[in-house]
Each structure stands twice: as C-alpha cells, then as structure tokens.
Design an enzyme around this catalytic site. Structure first.
Site, PDB file in Angstrom:
ATOM      1  N   ALA A 116       0.868   5.318  -9.487  1.00  0.00           N
ATOM      2  CA  ALA A 116       1.491   5.321  -8.160  1.00  0.00           C
ATOM      3  C   ALA A 116       0.698   6.166  -7.161  1.00  0.00           C
ATOM      4  CB  ALA A 116       2.916   5.853  -8.259  1.00  0.00           C
ATOM      5  N   LYS A 117       0.860   5.843  -5.890  1.00  0.00           N
ATOM      6  CA  LYS A 117       0.352   6.656  -4.786  1.00  0.00           C
ATOM      7  C   LYS A 117       1.535   7.210  -4.006  1.00  0.00           C
ATOM      8  CE  LYS A 117      -3.689   3.708  -3.929  1.00  0.00           C
ATOM      9  NZ  LYS A 117      -4.310   2.834  -2.924  1.00  0.00           N
ATOM     10  N   GLY A 118       1.269   8.179  -3.149  1.00  0.00           N
ATOM     11  CA  GLY A 118       2.317   8.683  -2.269  1.00  0.00           C
ATOM     12  C   GLY A 118       2.575   7.694  -1.150  1.00  0.00           C
ATOM     13  N   GLY A 136       5.306   8.373   1.241  1.00  0.00           N
ATOM     14  CA  GLY A 136       6.294   8.953   2.145  1.00  0.00           C
ATOM     15  C   GLY A 136       5.893   8.835   3.600  1.00  0.00           C
ATOM     16  N   GLU A 137       4.606   9.027   3.865  1.00  0.00           N
ATOM     17  CA  GLU A 137       4.155   9.153   5.246  1.00  0.00           C
ATOM     18  C   GLU A 137       3.700   7.825   5.840  1.00  0.00           C
ATOM     19  OE1 GLU A 137       0.981  11.967   5.530  1.00  0.00           O
ATOM     20  OE2 GLU A 137       0.488  11.428   7.577  1.00  0.00           O
TER      21      GLU A 137
END
Lengths: 166, 152
Positions: free
Chosen positions: A123-125, A127-128
């Site tokens: 997975a990658k982040g 949120g932004e």
C-alpha cells in the site's frame, strides 16, 4: 523503533536519497456548470482515479478518495479561511461553509492498483492526494467554460464576476 | 421533573428546563449514541426525532420535550439486531469517523418511513442538514438508496 526497509535509501546526514519513498498518483476530471450572470460555479460530476499501491480495503480506499475530493471541491469553490488581526473570522460551521449533500457532485472513483514493494502489503499513503487534484481541475474547467483563468481560490461568484468583467 | 418517552420508554429527569436535550440524552440518561458536532445547529450530528420530526437536539431545551416522544439512534435496532439501514451503512462503508452517522441514520430513517422509494434528489435533500466531512456523501447516499425496498 522505525526500521527502514531495505528498498529505501535515505542519508540522514546529507539529506540525500528517497525522501518520499512512495509517490502516489491521482487524476481528477470534473464537469462544472457556470452561471455567467451570477458567477456561481457548480461542480456536477467528478471522476477520480487513484493509484493507492495495493488497496488493502477497497471500500475504505474509495471512501477516503470520495471524501478527499469533496474537500477539494469545497476548497476550490466555497471554503475560505479568513483572518483579521491574526484571528480566524469564520471559525465555526455557521460561517465556514463546507459542502452539503446538495452541493456534492456525483463522484465516481477508479482504483488503479500498482502495489509498492516498500509499503505495508504493497500500500501507499492516500490521505493527502485526493485533495490535490480537484482545485486545478475545477479552475481549468471554469476556463474551458468561460475563457477566464482564476488565480485565487476559492472560485467565488464575486471573484468570477470580477474576472469576467475585466 | 421533565417526563417524556425515549425510544418508547418512559423517562423522567430532574433537569433545568433550559438544559439542552442533547445533554439530557448523553449525560443524564447515558445515551451517548447521539453525538455533538458543532453545538449550534449547523451540522446535524445531534439529530434526533421529536414526535417524528428530525431536530437538532443541541438547539432543543429539555423543557420543550415534556410529554413528547423522542427517538434516538439507540432505538433503531430491534431485538439486538441492527436495522436494515444500519447494516447497509456498514456494508457500503457509509461511516468513516462516525460523528455524523447517528444523525445521518435518523434523517435517512425518517425519509424512508415517509417515502419508501425516494429518488437520488430526495435522498440528497433529506440529508442536506447533516454535514459529513469524511465520505463525500457518496457511500451514505448509496447505502440509503439500497434500503429503498427494504423499508416500509
């Protein structure tokens, strides 16, 4: 304690290497209605594509993407933090207006999985990144509709009417 | 003493008449399902029903509900089973941080009771007073639309 994965190389002394190990990618396309008499901009449809690495929980990834892009729509069209003498003027929901269900466009999401070896289960982040795309897409769509480029957010009726008349 | 019913049960509370219904529910009666969002009637997180009408419980004084029928999110389940709408919220991922969820459920349940087959626009209008910052409303709307035939 944080242990760097073998695949990431960062030199703490020289500040060289993989500062951002997992670049996420996203793309947003919008349809807008612009009322050239009132200056009102309404985002009617939005398609968001996102590379989350591996979508560990696809429903929640979609939810994060949908919520993030709507915050981006608000940022582009109605949300503005106003300050006076260093204090927030609109510091409550009565004065800081966020999109309601009636303001939200139809949102369609597309997950383009591209597992990342350095992330947990690939997975990658995410949120932004959903918040980054809507504003440029909306400003470009307003340009497409009216021929004017707005260089300030949000695209309020006042700003758009001023740009249209100059 | 102020007497009224909550989810069909008779209650009496010894509270000042000006105490917010929200505080009576959460603190005096220990029913913390109803959430406080903005506390000024803008966000709808504290939505409950008074005699079948959706209201912001942060704006209702306890003295106004004497003899009334109050319904909260705790009253949606039946025999320890979640209501279809609650199950749909879970299935579709309609709750993220969860603060808007109880109010959303009350507004949506009221819509479905009055109109078992609402249109997309009906749903958007029914939850128009309930702010959500997490979901973009997408999955909330999907969950409500999925309950169209299950509700009566």
């Amino acid at each position: 304690m944080y242990i760097q994965p073998d695949t990431i190389h960062w030199d703490e002394e020289r500040y060289r290497g993989d500062a951002y190990a997992a670049f996420a990618f996203a793309c947003v396309v919008v349809d807008v209605d612009v009322d050239i008499d009132t200056g009102e901009v309404r985002v009617t449809d939005l398609v968001a594509a996102l590379d989350p690495g591996k979508a560990i929980h696809p429903v929640m990834v979609e939810g994060q993407l949908e919520g993030g892009v709507l915050q981006g729509v608000g940022y582009a069209t109605i949300e503005e933090m106003k300050t006076e003498d260093g204090r927030f003027v609109n510091d409550r929901l009565a004065t800081y207006i966020i999109p309601t269900s009636l303001d939200a466009p139809q949102i369609k999401t597309v997950l383009v999985e591209n597992p990342y070896s350095g992330g947990p289960s690939g997975a990658k982040g995410i949120g932004e990144i959903p918040m980054d795309c809507p504003a440029p897409a909306i400003i470009a769509a307003i340009h497409d509709a009216t021929g004017v480029w707005l260089d300030e957010l949000p695209a309020t009726p006042e700003r758009l009417l001023a740009a249209l008349s100059s | 003493m102020i007497s009224f019913t909550v989810n069909g049960k008779h209650v009496s509370v010894d509270a000042p008449g000006a105490r917010r219904l929200l505080d009576v529910l959460r603190e005096d009666l220990g029913m913390t399902g109803t959430k406080e969002g903005c506390g000024e009637g803008e966000c709808g997180a504290c939505s409950v029903l008074i005699d079948g009408e959706v209201v912001n419980s942060c704006l209702v004084a306890a003295g106004q509900v004497g003899g009334c029928e109050v319904s909260t999110v705790e009253g949606l389940e039946r025999n320890s089973e979640l209501a279809p709408l609650q199950r749909a919220f879970i299935e579709f991922g309609a709750a993220q941080c969860g603060i808007c969820t109880p109010g959303m459920l009350m507004a949506a349940q009221t819509l479905l009771q009055r109109n078992p087959d609402p249109s997309l626009e009906d749903v958007r209008t029914a939850i128009g007073g309930n702010l959500c910052r997490c979901t973009g409303y997408t999955k909330i709307i999907e969950a409500i639309l999925a309950c169209r035939t299950q509700s009566s």
